[in-house]
Design an enzyme around this catalytic site. Sequence first.
Site, short mmCIF file in Angstrom:
data_model
loop_
_atom_site.label_atom_id
_atom_site.label_comp_id
_atom_site.label_asym_id
_atom_site.label_seq_id
_atom_site.Cartn_x
_atom_site.Cartn_y
_atom_site.Cartn_z
N MET A 178 -6.81 3.37 8.35
CA MET A 178 -7.04 4.31 9.37
C MET A 178 -6.48 4.20 10.53
O MET A 178 -6.51 4.80 11.64
CB MET A 178 -8.64 4.18 9.81
CG MET A 178 -9.57 4.38 8.72
SD MET A 178 -11.26 4.87 9.08
CE MET A 178 -12.01 3.49 9.83
N GLY A 179 -5.09 3.77 10.37
CA GLY A 179 -4.15 3.57 11.85
C GLY A 179 -4.66 2.66 12.76
O GLY A 179 -5.77 1.80 12.35
N GLU A 211 -1.40 -6.67 12.92
CA GLU A 211 -0.84 -7.74 11.99
C GLU A 211 -1.65 -7.91 10.66
O GLU A 211 -0.86 -8.20 9.66
CB GLU A 211 -0.56 -9.03 12.75
CG GLU A 211 0.50 -9.01 13.58
CD GLU A 211 1.86 -8.87 12.97
OE1 GLU A 211 1.94 -9.57 11.78
OE2 GLU A 211 2.95 -8.50 13.60
N GLY A 212 -2.96 -7.63 10.68
CA GLY A 212 -3.88 -7.49 9.66
C GLY A 212 -3.38 -6.52 8.64
O GLY A 212 -2.86 -6.63 7.50
N HIS A 213 -3.15 -5.23 9.27
CA HIS A 213 -2.42 -4.04 8.17
C HIS A 213 -1.18 -4.32 7.88
O HIS A 213 -0.95 -3.96 6.51
CB HIS A 213 -2.43 -2.77 8.95
CG HIS A 213 -3.78 -2.38 9.52
ND1 HIS A 213 -4.04 -2.12 10.98
CD2 HIS A 213 -4.70 -1.70 9.05
CE1 HIS A 213 -5.13 -1.71 11.08
NE2 HIS A 213 -5.79 -1.51 9.75
N GLN A 230 -16.80 8.57 6.09
CA GLN A 230 -17.32 7.14 5.94
C GLN A 230 -17.89 6.72 7.56
O GLN A 230 -18.56 5.56 7.52
CB GLN A 230 -16.37 6.09 5.84
CG GLN A 230 -15.21 5.96 6.60
CD GLN A 230 -14.12 4.97 5.88
OE1 GLN A 230 -13.49 5.52 5.31
NE2 GLN A 230 -13.88 3.87 6.56
N GLN A 278 -9.51 -8.78 2.79
CA GLN A 278 -10.59 -9.57 2.51
C GLN A 278 -11.55 -9.42 3.80
O GLN A 278 -12.74 -9.52 3.74
CB GLN A 278 -10.15 -11.10 2.36
CG GLN A 278 -11.42 -11.88 2.13
CD GLN A 278 -12.24 -11.64 1.05
OE1 GLN A 278 -11.94 -11.09 0.09
NE2 GLN A 278 -13.82 -12.18 1.00
N LYS A 279 -10.97 -9.06 4.86
CA LYS A 279 -11.68 -8.79 6.11
C LYS A 279 -12.94 -7.80 5.73
O LYS A 279 -14.04 -8.09 6.33
CB LYS A 279 -10.84 -8.14 6.97
CG LYS A 279 -11.31 -7.27 8.33
CD LYS A 279 -11.61 -8.16 9.53
CE LYS A 279 -12.36 -7.39 10.41
NZ LYS A 279 -12.62 -6.17 10.68
N VAL A 283 -6.62 -11.79 8.64
CA VAL A 283 -5.53 -12.18 9.35
C VAL A 283 -6.35 -12.38 10.85
O VAL A 283 -6.88 -11.32 11.17
CB VAL A 283 -4.14 -11.17 9.77
CG1 VAL A 283 -3.27 -11.49 10.99
CG2 VAL A 283 -3.61 -11.33 8.56
P1 AMP Z 1 -8.70 0.00 8.42
O1 AMP Z 1 -7.54 0.73 9.17
O2 AMP Z 1 -9.51 -0.77 9.24
O3 AMP Z 1 -9.44 0.92 7.44
O4 AMP Z 1 -8.25 -1.18 7.61
C1 AMP Z 1 -7.26 -0.75 6.53
C2 AMP Z 1 -6.96 -2.01 5.50
O5 AMP Z 1 -6.70 -3.12 6.55
C3 AMP Z 1 -8.22 -2.64 4.88
O6 AMP Z 1 -7.96 -2.79 3.56
C4 AMP Z 1 -8.62 -3.61 5.75
O7 AMP Z 1 -9.53 -4.70 5.00
C5 AMP Z 1 -7.48 -4.32 6.05
N1 AMP Z 1 -7.57 -5.09 7.27
C6 AMP Z 1 -8.06 -4.84 8.41
N2 AMP Z 1 -8.16 -5.81 9.36
C7 AMP Z 1 -7.65 -7.03 8.72
C8 AMP Z 1 -7.30 -8.20 9.03
N3 AMP Z 1 -7.58 -8.78 10.29
N4 AMP Z 1 -6.62 -8.93 7.88
C9 AMP Z 1 -6.52 -8.39 7.04
N5 AMP Z 1 -6.58 -7.18 6.42
C10 AMP Z 1 -7.29 -6.35 7.42
#
Ligand code: AMP
Length: 303
Positions: free
Chosen positions: A41-42, A46-48, A72, A159-160, A187
């Site tokens: 979702m932008g 670093e997780g992304h 959602q 996995q977050k 992350v």
């Molecule tokens: P989001 O933009 O929040 O919808 O996240 C997009 C993807 O990034 C999803 O698969 C999340 O689980 C993953 N994601 C978000 N935060 C983290 C993180 N801290 N570590 C690993 N993956 C993440």
Amino acid sequence: MQRIKTVDEMRAAVQSLRGQPAAAGNGKIHGARSIGLVPTMGALHEGHLSLVRAAKDRCDAVVVSIFVNPTQFGPREDYDRYPRNVDADCALLEREGVDAVFMPDVMEMYPPGTTTYVDVGPIGERLDGASRPGHFRGVATVVAKLFHIVEPDRAFFGQKDAAQVAVLRRMVRDLHFRTELVVCPIVREDDGLAMSSRNGYLLPDEHEQALVLHKTLRVIQSRFAEGERSAERLLSAGLFVMAYEPTVRIDYLKVVNPKTLEDVSEVEGRALVVLAAFVGGTRLIDNVLLEEPFLVNVIPAQA
Ligand code: AMP
């Protein structure tokens, strides 16, 4: 890096990416170019980017989607104020060597008159699905759409969002999607807070309070490592830690089966400890996997 707004353009881009000669390696079938998709979702962090790097390692071409998916979000949630910074996001993705970014607008993903949704059943009503009714229906629907548009060989998730992973695994199985789901580790910031686009909402003292989520999970994990298997006792150890931050309001703290998201009372083999809590007005989630240690290499003392 191509910046793509429409479904038709995205389909054409995928066709052309697949048609280009395949690089050696990348674990793909000789001659066929594999496509990896990273849905987001932008407001990238670093997780992304860890998902993008995993996709780069395992696929020939990488597509990242950036779409703040309205279906959602609940009516009183943060859809309107969710951080959006497409230019900064694209600069990061360009640096990672991403081939294409798909950033459709809402009308493109949900044409007027859309009435078809993906309902995953009871699993979609557990955890965040219980606290945020309709959340997983929205997630499953948008991911199904992205899978149809991009037809990725592999899709990368964090996995977050462990409950999301369980819901999407169920959807992929039930609807016979050919895409393989790859799940990447959480992350964290140096202080332990799981990275999230919503961490930007936190005031400095709230950031400090939010560390209790990770501390709670760590204590539960160490009780488990010491041999505790009762979910009730593991959770009370966690609640004891949470009590140090009384301003942090727990939404749920549970020990669940990672596949079905149902509560477990005794941990046998594997279980997931999931935590959602409000820090000020910000809802944060985190989790940790409990796994029985592997005993195969243990050599008896008298051997
Ligand atoms: P989001 O933009 O929040 O919808 O996240 C997009 C993807 O990034 C999803 O698969 C999340 O689980 C993953 N994601 C978000 N935060 C983290 C993180 N801290 N570590 C690993 N993956 C993440």
